[in-house]
Design an enzyme around this catalytic site. Structure first.
Site, mmCIF file in Angstrom:
data_model
loop_
_atom_site.group_PDB
_atom_site.id
_atom_site.type_symbol
_atom_site.label_atom_id
_atom_site.label_comp_id
_atom_site.label_asym_id
_atom_site.label_seq_id
_atom_site.Cartn_x
_atom_site.Cartn_y
_atom_site.Cartn_z
ATOM 1 N N GLY A 112 0.770 -1.248 0.000
ATOM 2 C CA GLY A 112 0.000 0.000 0.000
ATOM 3 C C GLY A 112 0.797 1.292 0.000
ATOM 4 O O GLY A 112 0.329 2.299 0.527
ATOM 5 N N ASN A 164 1.341 3.099 -2.616
ATOM 6 C CA ASN A 164 0.566 4.033 -3.452
ATOM 7 C C ASN A 164 -0.653 4.554 -2.702
ATOM 8 O O ASN A 164 -1.003 5.731 -2.826
ATOM 9 C CB ASN A 164 0.154 3.369 -4.765
ATOM 10 C CG ASN A 164 1.271 3.411 -5.791
ATOM 11 O OD1 ASN A 164 1.570 4.476 -6.343
ATOM 12 N ND2 ASN A 164 1.909 2.280 -6.022
ATOM 13 N N ASN A 193 -5.890 2.729 -12.774
ATOM 14 C CA ASN A 193 -4.917 1.760 -12.273
ATOM 15 C C ASN A 193 -3.526 2.360 -12.444
ATOM 16 O O ASN A 193 -3.316 3.193 -13.322
ATOM 17 C CB ASN A 193 -5.015 0.461 -13.073
ATOM 18 C CG ASN A 193 -4.020 -0.575 -12.611
ATOM 19 O OD1 ASN A 193 -3.815 -0.771 -11.398
ATOM 20 N ND2 ASN A 193 -3.364 -1.246 -13.546
ATOM 21 N N HIS A 225 0.429 1.225 -13.176
ATOM 22 C CA HIS A 225 1.228 0.086 -13.650
ATOM 23 C C HIS A 225 2.690 0.508 -13.671
ATOM 24 O O HIS A 225 3.015 1.599 -14.139
ATOM 25 C CB HIS A 225 0.751 -0.308 -15.054
ATOM 26 C CG HIS A 225 1.443 -1.516 -15.585
ATOM 27 N ND1 HIS A 225 1.086 -2.791 -15.205
ATOM 28 C CD2 HIS A 225 2.484 -1.652 -16.430
ATOM 29 C CE1 HIS A 225 1.888 -3.655 -15.807
ATOM 30 N NE2 HIS A 225 2.744 -2.991 -16.554
ATOM 31 N N GLU A 276 5.728 6.544 -9.281
ATOM 32 C CA GLU A 276 4.313 6.187 -9.093
ATOM 33 C C GLU A 276 3.673 7.101 -8.052
ATOM 34 O O GLU A 276 2.554 7.580 -8.219
ATOM 35 C CB GLU A 276 4.190 4.729 -8.615
ATOM 36 C CG GLU A 276 4.645 3.710 -9.634
ATOM 37 C CD GLU A 276 4.428 2.280 -9.163
ATOM 38 O OE1 GLU A 276 3.436 2.009 -8.470
ATOM 39 O OE2 GLU A 276 5.265 1.418 -9.488
HETATM 40 C C1 GRF Z 1 3.017 -0.920 -7.675
HETATM 41 O O1 GRF Z 1 4.239 -1.138 -8.276
HETATM 42 C C2 GRF Z 1 1.945 -0.709 -8.705
HETATM 43 O O2 GRF Z 1 2.423 -0.116 -9.874
HETATM 44 C C3 GRF Z 1 1.489 -2.099 -8.991
HETATM 45 O O3 GRF Z 1 1.546 -2.771 -7.772
HETATM 46 C C4 GRF Z 1 2.501 -2.138 -6.921
HETATM 47 C C5 GRF Z 1 1.805 -1.803 -5.654
HETATM 48 O O4 GRF Z 1 2.662 -1.324 -4.675
HETATM 49 N N1 GRF Z 1 0.197 -2.106 -9.634
HETATM 50 P P1 GRF Z 1 2.051 -0.713 -3.341
HETATM 51 O O5 GRF Z 1 1.177 -1.786 -2.697
HETATM 52 O O6 GRF Z 1 1.283 0.513 -3.696
HETATM 53 O O7 GRF Z 1 3.246 -0.407 -2.495
#
Ligand code: GRF
Length: 207
Positions: free
Chosen positions: A12, A14, A108, A110, A180
């Site tokens: 988590g 992000n 989403n 990626h 990200e």
């Molecule tokens: C990230 O690299 C995102 O791009 C992918 O899954 C990962 C999630 O990381 N879809 P986090 O759980 O947000 O640390």
């Protein structure tokens, strides 16, 4: 006020970036729900730390079909009047049951420069391994709308990083992750400010 649900399955970071952005007023929306299919994931702890309501429906051992499962999530989101869904490390492919009602209202992130290095099986370390193997000079992250093809929806924002000759997948992943955390809140901000339009299947950012 726009209400966001963040879907998670993992650590988590992000989600955390979105929470932090929300807390400094970076976008005009409220994170009203964190949804997970993984009862023990670290992201749920982050939600709890910030007093964000979370709902968990374990996908492992779920008795119905994928569509039944998605129907349940849809009910939850609609009951809570969710306007925007942000998939943030949500490790389950959604069915049209969930995608259609939230078309262009579900994003989403990626960890690569789509359309390269996307699609089924391209997740986590597999992505970075493939990027290094292909001797790419740059990689990055993509925020896109979710449509019925895996990683195939209209691209909203991309952030770029260099791929260095001695990169391991882990080192590259960390560099990409930082990007990200910048572009996801930015994409949400554009959405909240109604600056994203989809015309003929492509995103137009309004200035
Ligand atoms: C990230 O690299 C995102 O791009 C992918 O899954 C990962 C999630 O990381 N879809 P986090 O759980 O947000 O640390």
């Amino acid at each position: 006020m726009i209400k966001i649900a963040v879907f998670v399955s993992g650590g988590g970071t992000n989600l955390q970036a979105l929470i932090d952005a929300h807390e400094i007023g970076f976008f005009k929306a409220k994170i009203g729900l964190v949804f997970s299919n993984m009862p023990e994931c670290g992201a749920l702890e982050r939600a709890e730390n910030h007093r964000i309501e979370s709902v968990v429906i374990p996908s492992k051992g779920y008795p119905g079909t994928r569509e039944d499962y998605d129907q349940e999530i849809l009910r939850v989101c609609q009951a809570k009047n969710i306007d925007l869904i942000c998939l943030a490390g949500y490790m389950r492919i959604l069915t049209p049951v969930m995608i259609r009602p939230y078309l262009y209202k579900m994003m989403n992130i990626h960890p690569a420069l789509l359309p390269k290095f996307g699609g089924e099986g391209m997740y986590g370390h597999f992505v970075h391994e493939a990027v290094i193997k292909a001797k790419e000079k740059e990689s990055g992250a993509t925020v896109h709308f979710v449509t019925e093809g895996v990683d195939a929806g209209p691209i909203i924002l991309q952030g770029f990083v260099k791929v260095l000759t001695d990169d391991t997948p882990q080192v590259l992943a960390e560099r990409v992750l930082k990007v990200e955390h910048q572009i996801y809140p930015e994409a949400v901000r554009l959405f909240c400010d109604k600056k994203i339009k989809v015309v003929d299947g492509r995103v137009k950012i309004l200035f």
